[in-house]
Design a protein around this motif. Structure first.
Motif, mmCIF file in Angstrom:
data_model
loop_
_atom_site.group_PDB
_atom_site.id
_atom_site.type_symbol
_atom_site.label_atom_id
_atom_site.label_comp_id
_atom_site.label_asym_id
_atom_site.label_seq_id
_atom_site.Cartn_x
_atom_site.Cartn_y
_atom_site.Cartn_z
ATOM 1 N N PHE A 290 -3.528 -8.800 9.064
ATOM 2 C CA PHE A 290 -4.671 -8.329 9.518
ATOM 3 C C PHE A 290 -5.923 -9.384 8.863
ATOM 4 N N ILE A 291 -5.997 -9.061 7.664
ATOM 5 C CA ILE A 291 -7.118 -9.850 7.101
ATOM 6 C C ILE A 291 -6.736 -11.331 6.833
ATOM 7 N N ASP B 126 5.023 -15.345 4.587
ATOM 8 C CA ASP B 126 5.102 -13.803 5.104
ATOM 9 C C ASP B 126 6.467 -13.538 5.534
ATOM 10 N N ASN B 127 6.740 -12.105 5.281
ATOM 11 C CA ASN B 127 8.012 -11.606 5.818
ATOM 12 C C ASN B 127 7.859 -10.850 7.009
ATOM 13 N N SER C 79 6.991 -8.071 7.310
ATOM 14 C CA SER C 79 7.180 -6.473 7.156
ATOM 15 C C SER C 79 6.386 -5.730 8.089
ATOM 16 N N ASN C 80 4.834 -6.073 7.916
ATOM 17 C CA ASN C 80 3.820 -5.374 8.721
ATOM 18 C C ASN C 80 2.964 -6.310 9.653
ATOM 19 N N SER C 81 3.771 -7.471 10.109
ATOM 20 C CA SER C 81 3.226 -8.601 11.082
ATOM 21 C C SER C 81 4.037 -9.174 11.902
ATOM 22 N N THR D 211 9.190 -15.873 4.103
ATOM 23 C CA THR D 211 9.534 -15.775 2.893
ATOM 24 C C THR D 211 9.128 -14.236 2.205
ATOM 25 N N ASP D 212 10.049 -13.515 1.571
ATOM 26 C CA ASP D 212 9.696 -12.594 1.011
ATOM 27 C C ASP D 212 9.591 -12.809 -0.709
ATOM 28 N N LEU D 213 8.269 -12.437 -1.051
ATOM 29 C CA LEU D 213 7.832 -12.737 -2.319
ATOM 30 C C LEU D 213 8.580 -12.031 -3.252
ATOM 31 N N PHE E 243 -2.541 -12.167 -0.294
ATOM 32 C CA PHE E 243 -2.713 -10.905 0.615
ATOM 33 C C PHE E 243 -1.452 -9.974 0.577
ATOM 34 N N LYS F 95 -0.018 -1.342 1.885
ATOM 35 C CA LYS F 95 -1.412 -0.959 1.913
ATOM 36 C C LYS F 95 -1.621 0.608 2.314
ATOM 37 N N ASN G 209 7.165 -3.594 -4.301
ATOM 38 C CA ASN G 209 6.517 -4.815 -3.348
ATOM 39 C C ASN G 209 5.496 -5.186 -3.934
ATOM 40 N N TYR H 291 -0.745 3.362 -4.618
ATOM 41 C CA TYR H 291 -1.164 2.148 -3.995
ATOM 42 C C TYR H 291 -2.549 1.664 -4.847
ATOM 43 N N LYS I 92 -3.162 -1.917 -7.374
ATOM 44 C CA LYS I 92 -4.590 -3.109 -7.220
ATOM 45 C C LYS I 92 -4.788 -3.063 -8.899
HETATM 46 N N1 LIG Z 1 -7.203 -3.504 5.322
HETATM 47 C C1 LIG Z 1 -7.500 -2.576 4.420
HETATM 48 O O1 LIG Z 1 -8.392 -1.735 4.762
HETATM 49 C C2 LIG Z 1 -7.432 -3.235 2.864
HETATM 50 C C3 LIG Z 1 -8.672 -2.782 2.009
HETATM 51 C C4 LIG Z 1 -8.473 -3.313 0.946
HETATM 52 C C5 LIG Z 1 -7.477 -4.161 0.286
HETATM 53 N N2 LIG Z 1 -6.614 -4.595 1.326
HETATM 54 C C6 LIG Z 1 -5.684 -5.319 0.885
HETATM 55 O O2 LIG Z 1 -5.675 -6.660 1.352
HETATM 56 C C7 LIG Z 1 -4.265 -7.120 1.742
HETATM 57 C C8 LIG Z 1 -4.277 -7.601 3.300
HETATM 58 O O3 LIG Z 1 -4.302 -6.351 3.951
HETATM 59 P P1 LIG Z 1 -4.223 -6.438 5.524
HETATM 60 O O4 LIG Z 1 -5.058 -5.456 5.912
HETATM 61 O O5 LIG Z 1 -4.361 -7.595 6.284
HETATM 62 O O6 LIG Z 1 -2.785 -5.804 5.422
HETATM 63 P P2 LIG Z 1 -1.378 -6.348 6.412
HETATM 64 O O7 LIG Z 1 -0.412 -5.348 6.172
HETATM 65 O O8 LIG Z 1 -1.880 -6.556 7.847
HETATM 66 O O9 LIG Z 1 -1.208 -7.630 5.913
HETATM 67 C C9 LIG Z 1 -0.395 -8.007 4.690
HETATM 68 C C10 LIG Z 1 0.860 -8.874 5.076
HETATM 69 O O10 LIG Z 1 1.542 -9.217 4.056
HETATM 70 C C11 LIG Z 1 3.069 -9.225 4.404
HETATM 71 N N3 LIG Z 1 3.829 -8.748 3.361
HETATM 72 C C12 LIG Z 1 3.888 -7.611 2.788
HETATM 73 N N4 LIG Z 1 4.920 -7.770 1.973
HETATM 74 C C13 LIG Z 1 5.466 -8.991 1.683
HETATM 75 C C14 LIG Z 1 6.261 -9.480 0.797
HETATM 76 N N5 LIG Z 1 7.167 -8.869 -0.215
HETATM 77 N N6 LIG Z 1 6.578 -10.892 1.081
HETATM 78 C C15 LIG Z 1 5.946 -11.673 2.099
HETATM 79 N N7 LIG Z 1 5.156 -10.826 2.888
HETATM 80 C C16 LIG Z 1 4.835 -9.601 2.654
HETATM 81 C C17 LIG Z 1 3.125 -8.382 5.591
HETATM 82 O O11 LIG Z 1 3.958 -8.711 6.522
HETATM 83 C C18 LIG Z 1 1.627 -8.451 6.206
HETATM 84 O O12 LIG Z 1 1.690 -9.637 7.092
HETATM 85 C C19 LIG Z 1 -3.297 -6.148 1.264
HETATM 86 O O13 LIG Z 1 -3.068 -6.740 -0.110
HETATM 87 C C20 LIG Z 1 -4.200 -4.824 1.015
HETATM 88 O O14 LIG Z 1 -3.783 -3.986 0.131
HETATM 89 C C21 LIG Z 1 -6.568 -4.127 2.432
#
Ligand SMILES: NC(=O)c1ccc[n+]([C@@H]2O[C@H](COP(=O)([O-])OP(=O)(O)OC[C@H]3O[C@@H](n4cnc5c(N)ncnc54)[C@H](O)[C@@H]3O)[C@@H](O)[C@H]2O)c1
Length: 336
Positions: free
Chosen positions: A12-13, A32-33, A35-37, A58-60, A81, A85, A100, A149, A153
Motif C-alpha cells: 500500500f504505502i 517484494d515477495n 505476501s501481502n500484495s 525476493t523474500d528478505l 517497507f 502489519k 519476518n 507488532y 517497530k
Molecule cells: N498501513 C499502516 O497503517 C501502517 C502504519 C504504520 C506503519 N506501517 C508500516 O509501513 C510498512 C508498509 O505498510 P503497508 O501498509 O504498505 O503494508 P503492506 O502489507 O501493504 O506492504 C508491505 C509489503 O511488504 C511485503 N513483504 C512483507 N514481508 C516481506 C518479506 N519478508 N520479504 C519481502 N517482502 C515482504 C508485502 O508483500 C507487502 O507488499 C510496514 O512495515 C508497516 O508495518 C504501516
C-alpha cells in the motif's frame, strides 16, 4: 539520479512511494515477495508514471537473495517497507511477526553492510509512543509497545540506532507514520489487503461495496468529542511525499532521526464514516460494539520536526482522503 531500493514496494504505502520516486526522477529497484500484495500493483505504478522499474521477487529472510540485489545494482539508499502489519495477528502469531519483521531487517542490514550502503529510511509507526504519553506525540517522548507488532517497530528502531552507534557513516530515518488512508487520485493503486481488513478505512470500503454487512465501531463512550476513537489520518500520497523528503535528507546527512508523519489533526471514527458517506453518496450501516482491549481514546502527531527537517507537511483534507479511497474501491471492488 540516485538508485533507491524499495523493499515492500508492491504494498500500500510502498506502491504510492514508488510513484512519487519515479515522478521525481529516481531510479528504483523494488523487492517484494507478494505476501501481502499483488504483481499488478507494479504494472499500475508503470501505467501512472509512464516509467519503468527493476523488480526482484525476493523474500528478505533469504540473505543470499538480498545480497544478489546489491551485487547486481549500485544502491544509494534503501526505503524499507517490507514487513507484516496486523496487530491482532501479531498477538496470535508473535514468532511469525518477530521472524519476518526483525530477521528480514537484519538480513537487509547485513547485505547493506557488505555492499557499503549506509542510508536507510524505515517504516516505523506511531504505535511506538505506547499507551501512556500525552498527546500530541513528539519524537523525543519515551517509547514503548503493547503488542508484538509494536515491539518489532521498537526493536528495529533500536537496532538501527545501534548500527549507527557502531558506524557513524550511517544515515537512518525512522518515519513514524500515523494512520495512512486514501489512494492515488487516478484510482489505479490503493489499499488492497488480503482477507478481512483490520483497519477502519478498508473496512468501510468493503461495507460500501456490499462485501461486508456493516461497520463495527469499537466504543462510543471514550472521552472524545463524539465518544468514538480519534486518530491522525494521513493521505497515503502525502506519506509518499514524506518519503521523498526523507530520502533526500538521508542522502545528504549522517545520523539517526525519528520523524512523525501525520497531519497533526485528529478525526473520530464517526468523522471518517460521515466523510466517506459524503464521498460515496449513501449512508453506511454500523453497529457500536464494546471497546477493543488496547485501543487508545485519541492520538495525533506533533508535526513540527518534519517541517523543520524535511520542509514537509501534509496537504490533503479528510474529505479528499475518503473521496480517493472511494474512487479506488469503486473502480477496483475486487482489489487489484
Ligand atoms: N498501513 C499502516 O497503517 C501502517 C502504519 C504504520 C506503519 N506501517 C508500516 O509501513 C510498512 C508498509 O505498510 P503497508 O501498509 O504498505 O503494508 P503492506 O502489507 O501493504 O506492504 C508491505 C509489503 O511488504 C511485503 N513483504 C512483507 N514481508 C516481506 C518479506 N519478508 N520479504 C519481502 N517482502 C515482504 C508485502 O508483500 C507487502 O507488499 C510496514 O512495515 C508497516 O508495518 C504501516
Amino acid at each position: 539520479m540516485p538508485n533507491i531500493l524499495v523493499t515492500g514496494g508492491a504494498g500500500f504505502i510502498g506502491s504510492h512511494t514508488c510513484v512519487a520516486l519515479l515522478e521525481a526522477g529516481y531510479d528504483i529497484i523494488v523487492a517484494d515477495n507478494f505476501s501481502n500484495s499483488k504483481p499488478e500493483a507494479l504494472n499500475r505504478i508503470k501505467t501512472i508514471t509512464g516509467k519503468d522499474l527493476k523488480f526482484y521477487k525476493t523474500d528478505l529472510l533469504e540473505l543470499e537473495a538480498v545480497e544478489k540485489i546489491f551485487a547486481e545494482n549500485k544502491i544509494d539508499a534503501v526505503i524499507h517497507f517490507a514487513g507484516y502489519k496486523a496487530v491482532g495477528e501479531s498477538v496470535a502469531q508473535p514468532v511469525k511477526y518477530y521472524h519476518n519483521n526483525i530477521t528480514g531487517t537484519l538480513m537487509l542490514i547485513k547485505a547493506m553492510q557488505k555492499y557499503g550502503c549506509k542510508k536507510i529510511v524505515f517504516s516505523s509507526s506511531a504505535t511506538v509512543y505506547g499507551p501512556v504519553n500525552p498527546i500530541p506525540y513528539v519524537e523525543d517522548m519515551p517509547t514503548s509497545a503493547t503488542n508484538p507488532y509494536g515491539y518489532t517497530k521498537l526493536f528495529i528502531e533500536q537496532i538501527l540506532k545501534d548500527v549507527y552507534t557502531s558506524d557513524n557513516e550511517w544515515s537512518v530515518s525512522l518515519l513514524r507514520y500515523f494512520n495512512p488512508i486514501g489512494a492515488h487520485p487516478s484510482g489505479l493503486i490503493g489499499e488492497d489487503p488480503n482477507g478481512i481488513p483490520n483497519n477502519l478505512l478498508p473496512y468501510i470500503c468493503q461495507v460500501a461495496v456490499g462485501k461486508l454487512e456493516r461497520l463495527g465501531v469499537f466504543g462510543d463512550d471514550y472521552d472524545t468529542p463524539d465518544g468514538t476513537g480519534v486518530r491522525d489520518y494521513i493521505h497515503v500520497c502525502d506519506l509518499a511525499d514524506g518519503h521523498l523528503c526523507a530520502v533526500k535528507y538521508v542522502l545528504k546527512h549522517k545520523g539517526v532521526e525519528a520523524v512523525n508523519l501525520g497531519t497533526g489533526k485528529g478525526s473520530s471514527v464517526f468523522d471518517v464514516l460521515h466523510s466517506f458517506e459524503k464521498a460515496c453518496g449513501k449512508q453506511l450501516p454500523y453497529k457500536v460494539l464494546p471497546r477493543r482491549p488496547g485501543d487508545l481514546p485519541a492520538y495525533y502527531a506533533k508535526t513540527d520536526k518534519a517541517k523543520e527537517l524535511f520542509g514537509w507537511e501534509a496537504k490533503y483534507s479528510l474529505d479528499e482522503m475518503t473521496a480517493h479511497s472511494w474512487n479506488f474501491i469503486s473502480k477496483n471492488p475486487n482489489g487489484l
